[in-house]
Motif scaffolding. Structure first.
Motif, mmCIF file in Angstrom:
data_model
loop_
_atom_site.group_PDB
_atom_site.id
_atom_site.type_symbol
_atom_site.label_atom_id
_atom_site.label_comp_id
_atom_site.label_asym_id
_atom_site.label_seq_id
_atom_site.Cartn_x
_atom_site.Cartn_y
_atom_site.Cartn_z
ATOM 1 N N LYS A 36 1.013 -1.250 -0.246
ATOM 2 C CA LYS A 36 -0.174 -0.306 0.028
ATOM 3 C C LYS A 36 0.845 1.274 0.312
ATOM 4 N N GLN A 37 2.311 1.048 0.834
ATOM 5 C CA GLN A 37 3.111 2.560 0.529
ATOM 6 C C GLN A 37 3.247 2.591 -0.478
ATOM 7 N N GLY A 39 1.346 2.560 -2.983
ATOM 8 C CA GLY A 39 0.625 2.655 -3.891
ATOM 9 C C GLY A 39 -0.274 1.846 -4.856
#
Length: 183
Positions: A36-37, A39
């Motif tokens: 998630k970091q 994207g």
């Protein structure tokens, strides 16, 4: 600065930092959070970018390093040896029910090992060969722990420097920093 290629190390660092603050999360969740970091939707998407198929393989085929499956008989002894002595982290563990045999994945750096208490999964007395760098530092780290059941030496072989350890179940792991003529 780390890149997406360091995703597994980033997930491990995240777990360690959270654990130091008494927040414990499974390794799988840490991998998802790292994805998630960057994207991305999930770990599978990031993993596809981290581990591209090696050159020369037909499209869709990607052969990765093997994961040794090692027989164990006692969870406490296994954790003492593999985690406390060798410094591997438990990525996940699984039991079908509370009295079922344990199956777990351990890792350190790029090394992955599966330990199993399941009869028939693996035989005691196996030997695993692990390529590495920094073997002198690793040897010093192990010796400094003064583990009462294993005081490995550092051996010069024709192919490089080796540190061989034996687990409580009769299995051997040979860590090797290869020289120019190594395997």
């Amino acid at each position: 600065m780390r890149s997406f290629r360091d995703a597994k190390a980033m997930a491990r660092s995240l777990r360690e930092e959270l654990s130091a603050r008494s927040i414990h999360i499974p390794h799988a969740l840490a991998l998802e959070l790292v994805a998630k970091q960057f994207g991305l939707a999930d770990w599978n998407t990031l993993s596809a970018r981290v581990d591209p198929a090696p050159g020369g393989e037909p499209p869709g085929i990607a052969i990765r390093p093997a994961i040794p499956v090692i027989r164990s008989f006692d969870e406490a002894k296994a954790r003492e040896f593999y985690c406390d002595f060798l410094g591997l982290a438990v990525d996940w563990d699984y039991r079908a029910h509370p009295s079922a045999p344990l199956y777990m994945q351990l890792s350190r750096g790029d090394l992955l090992i599966h330990l199993t208490e399941h009869h028939g999964d693996a035989s005691p007395g196996a030997t695993c060969f692990v390529r590495m760098s920094g073997i002198r530092e690793f040897h010093a780290e192990l010796r400094a722990k003064q583990y009462r059941y294993n005081r490995p030496g550092l051996e010069q072989m024709d192919w490089g420097l080796e540190v061989t350890v034996s687990d409580p179940f009769g299995n051997r792991i040979r860590f090797c920093e290869q020289n120019a003529h190594g395997v």
